[in-house]
Design a protein around this motif. Structure first.
Motif, PDB file in Angstrom:
ATOM      1  N   PRO A  20      27.712 122.294  30.926  1.00 52.59           N
ATOM      2  CA  PRO A  20      29.169 122.234  31.107  1.00 52.59           C
ATOM      3  C   PRO A  20      29.865 123.397  30.427  1.00 52.59           C
ATOM      4  O   PRO A  20      29.685 123.622  29.226  1.00 52.59           O
ATOM      5  CB  PRO A  20      29.554 120.889  30.468  1.00 52.59           C
ATOM      6  N   ASN A  21      30.619 124.143  31.206  1.00 51.15           N
ATOM      7  CA  ASN A  21      31.343 125.326  30.702  1.00 51.15           C
ATOM      8  C   ASN A  21      30.377 126.355  30.079  1.00 51.15           C
ATOM      9  O   ASN A  21      30.707 127.040  29.107  1.00 51.15           O
ATOM     10  CB  ASN A  21      32.411 124.904  29.686  1.00 51.15           C
ATOM     11  N   SER A  22      29.164 126.455  30.650  1.00 50.31           N
ATOM     12  CA  SER A  22      28.099 127.399  30.232  1.00 50.31           C
ATOM     13  C   SER A  22      27.702 127.236  28.766  1.00 50.31           C
ATOM     14  O   SER A  22      27.253 128.181  28.128  1.00 50.31           O
ATOM     15  CB  SER A  22      28.534 128.846  30.495  1.00 50.31           C
ATOM     16  N   SER A  23      27.844 126.008  28.237  1.00 53.15           N
ATOM     17  CA  SER A  23      27.541 125.762  26.814  1.00 53.15           C
ATOM     18  C   SER A  23      26.037 125.816  26.547  1.00 53.15           C
ATOM     19  O   SER A  23      25.603 126.359  25.513  1.00 53.15           O
ATOM     20  CB  SER A  23      28.091 124.406  26.396  1.00 53.15           C
ATOM     21  N   THR A  24      25.214 125.264  27.459  1.00 58.25           N
ATOM     22  CA  THR A  24      23.754 125.264  27.279  1.00 58.25           C
ATOM     23  C   THR A  24      23.208 126.687  27.321  1.00 58.25           C
ATOM     24  O   THR A  24      22.326 127.062  26.533  1.00 58.25           O
ATOM     25  CB  THR A  24      23.085 124.412  28.382  1.00 58.25           C
ATOM     26  N   LEU A  25      23.753 127.491  28.238  1.00 58.31           N
ATOM     27  CA  LEU A  25      23.311 128.881  28.388  1.00 58.31           C
ATOM     28  C   LEU A  25      23.649 129.705  27.143  1.00 58.31           C
ATOM     29  O   LEU A  25      22.837 130.519  26.689  1.00 58.31           O
ATOM     30  CB  LEU A  25      23.969 129.490  29.633  1.00 58.31           C
ATOM     31  N   LYS A  26      24.839 129.467  26.582  1.00 59.39           N
ATOM     32  CA  LYS A  26      25.252 130.193  25.364  1.00 59.39           C
ATOM     33  C   LYS A  26      24.362 129.836  24.179  1.00 59.39           C
ATOM     34  O   LYS A  26      23.992 130.708  23.372  1.00 59.39           O
ATOM     35  CB  LYS A  26      26.713 129.866  25.041  1.00 59.39           C
ATOM     36  N   ALA A  27      24.004 128.544  24.079  1.00 57.14           N
ATOM     37  CA  ALA A  27      23.134 128.086  22.986  1.00 57.14           C
ATOM     38  C   ALA A  27      21.753 128.718  23.098  1.00 57.14           C
ATOM     39  O   ALA A  27      21.175 129.149  22.090  1.00 57.14           O
ATOM     40  CB  ALA A  27      23.020 126.566  23.021  1.00 57.14           C
ATOM     41  N   LEU A  28      21.228 128.808  24.323  1.00 55.73           N
ATOM     42  CA  LEU A  28      19.916 129.434  24.541  1.00 55.73           C
ATOM     43  C   LEU A  28      19.957 130.925  24.218  1.00 55.73           C
ATOM     44  O   LEU A  28      18.992 131.477  23.677  1.00 55.73           O
ATOM     45  CB  LEU A  28      19.459 129.220  25.992  1.00 55.73           C
ATOM     46  N   GLU A  29      21.062 131.573  24.549  1.00 55.29           N
ATOM     47  CA  GLU A  29      21.210 133.015  24.255  1.00 55.29           C
ATOM     48  C   GLU A  29      21.203 133.267  22.747  1.00 55.29           C
ATOM     49  O   GLU A  29      20.603 134.244  22.281  1.00 55.29           O
ATOM     50  CB  GLU A  29      22.510 133.534  24.879  1.00 55.29           C
ATOM     51  N   ILE A  30      21.852 132.373  21.993  1.00 57.28           N
ATOM     52  CA  ILE A  30      21.920 132.548  20.532  1.00 57.28           C
ATOM     53  C   ILE A  30      20.553 132.300  19.896  1.00 57.28           C
ATOM     54  O   ILE A  30      20.124 133.045  19.008  1.00 57.28           O
ATOM     55  CB  ILE A  30      22.996 131.614  19.931  1.00 57.28           C
ATOM     56  N   LEU A  31      19.855 131.256  20.346  1.00 56.41           N
ATOM     57  CA  LEU A  31      18.585 130.862  19.717  1.00 56.41           C
ATOM     58  C   LEU A  31      17.424 131.779  20.092  1.00 56.41           C
ATOM     59  O   LEU A  31      16.525 132.002  19.275  1.00 56.41           O
ATOM     60  CB  LEU A  31      18.244 129.419  20.103  1.00 56.41           C
ATOM     61  N   THR A  32      17.423 132.305  21.321  1.00 58.88           N
ATOM     62  CA  THR A  32      16.310 133.165  21.771  1.00 58.88           C
ATOM     63  C   THR A  32      16.616 134.657  21.645  1.00 58.88           C
ATOM     64  O   THR A  32      15.735 135.484  21.919  1.00 58.88           O
ATOM     65  CB  THR A  32      15.957 132.849  23.236  1.00 58.88           C
ATOM     66  N   ASN A  33      17.863 135.008  21.279  1.00 62.79           N
ATOM     67  CA  ASN A  33      18.303 136.416  21.178  1.00 62.79           C
ATOM     68  C   ASN A  33      18.110 137.158  22.508  1.00 62.79           C
ATOM     69  O   ASN A  33      17.704 138.319  22.536  1.00 62.79           O
ATOM     70  CB  ASN A  33      17.546 137.155  20.064  1.00 62.79           C
ATOM     71  N   CYS A  34      18.383 136.468  23.597  1.00 61.06           N
ATOM     72  CA  CYS A  34      18.216 137.049  24.944  1.00 61.06           C
ATOM     73  C   CYS A  34      19.531 136.960  25.709  1.00 61.06           C
ATOM     74  O   CYS A  34      20.337 136.053  25.490  1.00 61.06           O
ATOM     75  CB  CYS A  34      17.140 136.292  25.720  1.00 61.06           C
ATOM     76  N   TYR A  35      19.706 137.909  26.617  1.00 59.54           N
ATOM     77  CA  TYR A  35      20.817 137.846  27.574  1.00 59.54           C
ATOM     78  C   TYR A  35      20.296 137.134  28.822  1.00 59.54           C
ATOM     79  O   TYR A  35      19.238 137.501  29.354  1.00 59.54           O
ATOM     80  CB  TYR A  35      21.309 139.250  27.918  1.00 59.54           C
ATOM     81  N   ILE A  36      21.001 136.107  29.292  1.00 60.20           N
ATOM     82  CA  ILE A  36      20.547 135.301  30.440  1.00 60.20           C
ATOM     83  C   ILE A  36      21.611 135.353  31.525  1.00 60.20           C
ATOM     84  O   ILE A  36      22.802 135.177  31.246  1.00 60.20           O
ATOM     85  CB  ILE A  36      20.286 133.838  30.026  1.00 60.20           C
ATOM     86  N   LEU A  37      21.156 135.557  32.760  1.00 64.16           N
ATOM     87  CA  LEU A  37      22.052 135.527  33.924  1.00 64.16           C
ATOM     88  C   LEU A  37      21.390 134.710  35.024  1.00 64.16           C
ATOM     89  O   LEU A  37      20.331 135.070  35.533  1.00 64.16           O
ATOM     90  CB  LEU A  37      22.340 136.940  34.428  1.00 64.16           C
ATOM     91  N   VAL A  38      22.032 133.582  35.373  1.00 67.08           N
ATOM     92  CA  VAL A  38      21.543 132.723  36.461  1.00 67.08           C
ATOM     93  C   VAL A  38      22.259 133.148  37.725  1.00 67.08           C
ATOM     94  O   VAL A  38      23.475 132.997  37.849  1.00 67.08           O
ATOM     95  CB  VAL A  38      21.801 131.234  36.142  1.00 67.08           C
ATOM     96  N   GLN A  39      21.504 133.695  38.677  1.00 66.53           N
ATOM     97  CA  GLN A  39      22.086 134.241  39.905  1.00 66.53           C
ATOM     98  C   GLN A  39      21.218 133.827  41.092  1.00 66.53           C
ATOM     99  O   GLN A  39      20.067 134.245  41.199  1.00 66.53           O
ATOM    100  CB  GLN A  39      22.164 135.776  39.816  1.00 66.53           C
ATOM    101  N   GLY A  40      21.785 132.955  41.965  1.00 63.59           N
ATOM    102  CA  GLY A  40      21.050 132.541  43.167  1.00 63.59           C
ATOM    103  C   GLY A  40      19.791 131.767  42.818  1.00 63.59           C
ATOM    104  O   GLY A  40      19.819 130.759  42.121  1.00 63.59           O
ATOM    105  N   SER A  41      18.661 132.266  43.294  1.00 61.48           N
ATOM    106  CA  SER A  41      17.369 131.605  43.067  1.00 61.48           C
ATOM    107  C   SER A  41      16.548 132.301  41.986  1.00 61.48           C
ATOM    108  O   SER A  41      15.325 132.142  41.946  1.00 61.48           O
ATOM    109  CB  SER A  41      16.573 131.555  44.371  1.00 61.48           C
TER     110      SER A  41
END
Length: 391
Positions: free
Chosen positions: A166-187
């Motif tokens: 919700p509101n990209s909260s899970t993605l932000k948490a994963l970015e902080i913990l793994t020190n990675c930039y993540i982009l979910v695009q299509g498949s």
């Protein structure tokens, strides 16, 4: 004596050769050096390769049409970033492709692989300022394909949204913990970061899409690991006792209780009759093959006749006129209207009889003498007239 010494020396050499696993597996002087950190990635020095590359290597990738305008605007920035490393790049808008190739000025042999990753990320909707960071030595990229992991499209969309949160909260948490930039695009899921973070992220994404484990549980374990890393006493110990274990629970639904309870019997239920038992009861078991075939044929004929009569009845039913519905409401309305008419008539008759009775009373009280002009009426005083009227 000299021969014996030579033989002993040769045997010792053979023993040493047997102990060594490979030709180059020999102890080095820097193996036990405590000052050397083997995990650090050293920055490339152009002095290591002064002559440059012998052959030109090139990679090209296609990009979607909606990225054309953005790439055209940000291409000068990409060109200047690659020029520092001596890599040439070309944007072909006719074919819809991007190409990178080595030049005479290229010194780092691995930079062409980094440039290939750069154009791959640009084609997958990663912003140019973020994609240029892949040229650094510490940065790596991984493109996780999640489209083929789930067949049902609705489930795939739901699980992909679960990864974003919700509101990209899970993605932000994963970015902080793994020190990675993540982009979910299509498949696909495009990720940039260190090797350790990319390995963790791939596992989290695959577990989420395959419905093995929710990303929130992975986030909890990563947070605990981050806290455990701060304690130097636990550096050489196992962390399994501190980490939580999440198991999939299959909640059994309670069966509805039957109202009528069957009486308890210690005996098992009777065995259902088999096909041979049923044939023995009907006597079909002892019939010949000819009679059996005749019986089957007769049963088939009966079924056909039943079916044909049913179809005929359905066909004839379409020609029958529909039954007119009985207007019970109209009858009720008529009866109510009749009752209303009778009541109105009775009321009107009662009113008329009352009026007639009033008229009769008035006729009896009227005196004709009052309306006839005469001496009697003139001579009498006004008081007497009023008395008569009262009577």
């Amino acid at each position: 004596m000299a021969e014996v010494e030579e033989l002993e020396h040769e045997e010792q050499n053979i023993e040493k050769r047997v102990r060594q696993k490979g030709k180059h597996d020999k102890p080095k002087p820097w193996d036990d050096d405590p000052n050397i950190d083997r995990w650090t990635i050293e920055k490339f020095d152009p002095a290591w390769n002064p002559t440059g590359m012998l052959e030109t290597s090139s990679f090209s990738t296609l990009f979607p049409q909606y990225r054309e305008k953005y790439l055209q605007e940000s291409w000068p920035r990409v060109e200047s970033a690659l020029k520092e490393y001596g890599v040439a790049c070309k944007l072909n808008l006719v074919e819809g492709s991007m190409t990178v190739s080595t030049t005479r000025k290229t010194r780092d042999p691995y930079i062409i692989v980094k440039a290939r990753d750069l154009i791959k990320l640009l084609s997958r909707s990663v912003p140019a300022p973020q994609a240029i960071k892949i040229l650094e030595d510490e940065m790596q990229c991984d493109i996780i394909k999640i489209g083929s992991l789930v067949r049902n499209k609705q489930r795939f969309v739901k699980r992909r949204q679960r990864l974003v949160g919700p509101n990209s909260s899970t993605l932000k948490a994963l970015e902080i913990l793994t020190n990675c930039y993540i982009l979910v695009q299509g498949s696909t899921v495009a990720a940039m970061g260190p090797f350790k973070g990319l390995k963790q992220l791939r596992r989290i994404v695959e577990d989420c899409v395959q419905n093995k484990m929710h990303p929130v549980y992975h986030i909890k374990t990563l947070m605990m690991k981050k806290e455990l890393e701060k304690d130097p006493a636990l550096a050489n110990e196992s962390w399994d006792r501190f980490l939580p274990t999440f198991r999939k629970k299959n909640v059994k639904q309670k069966k509805p209780k039957s109202k009528e309870k069957k009486p308890y019997t210690p005996f098992p239920p009777p065995q259902p009759p088999s096909k041979i038992d049923m044939q023995l009861e009907s006597g079909e078991y002892f019939m010949s093959d000819k009679k059996k075939s005749e019986k089957k044929w007769l049963e088939k004929q009966e079924k056909q006749t039943e079916k044909s009569t049913e179809n005929k009845r359905k066909r004839d039913a379409s020609f029958l006129p529909p039954e007119e519905p009985m207007n019970n409401n109209s009858k009720a309305n008529n009866s109510e209207d009749g009752k209303n008419d009778i009541t109105e008539l009775t009321q009107s008759l009662k009113s008329k009889t009352k009026e007639l009775k009033k008229q009769k009373k008035t006729h009896e009280r009227v005196n004709a003498e009052e309306y006839i002009a005469g001496p009697s009426s003139i001579d009498k005083p006004a008081k007497e007239k009023s008395k008569k009227n009262r009577d």
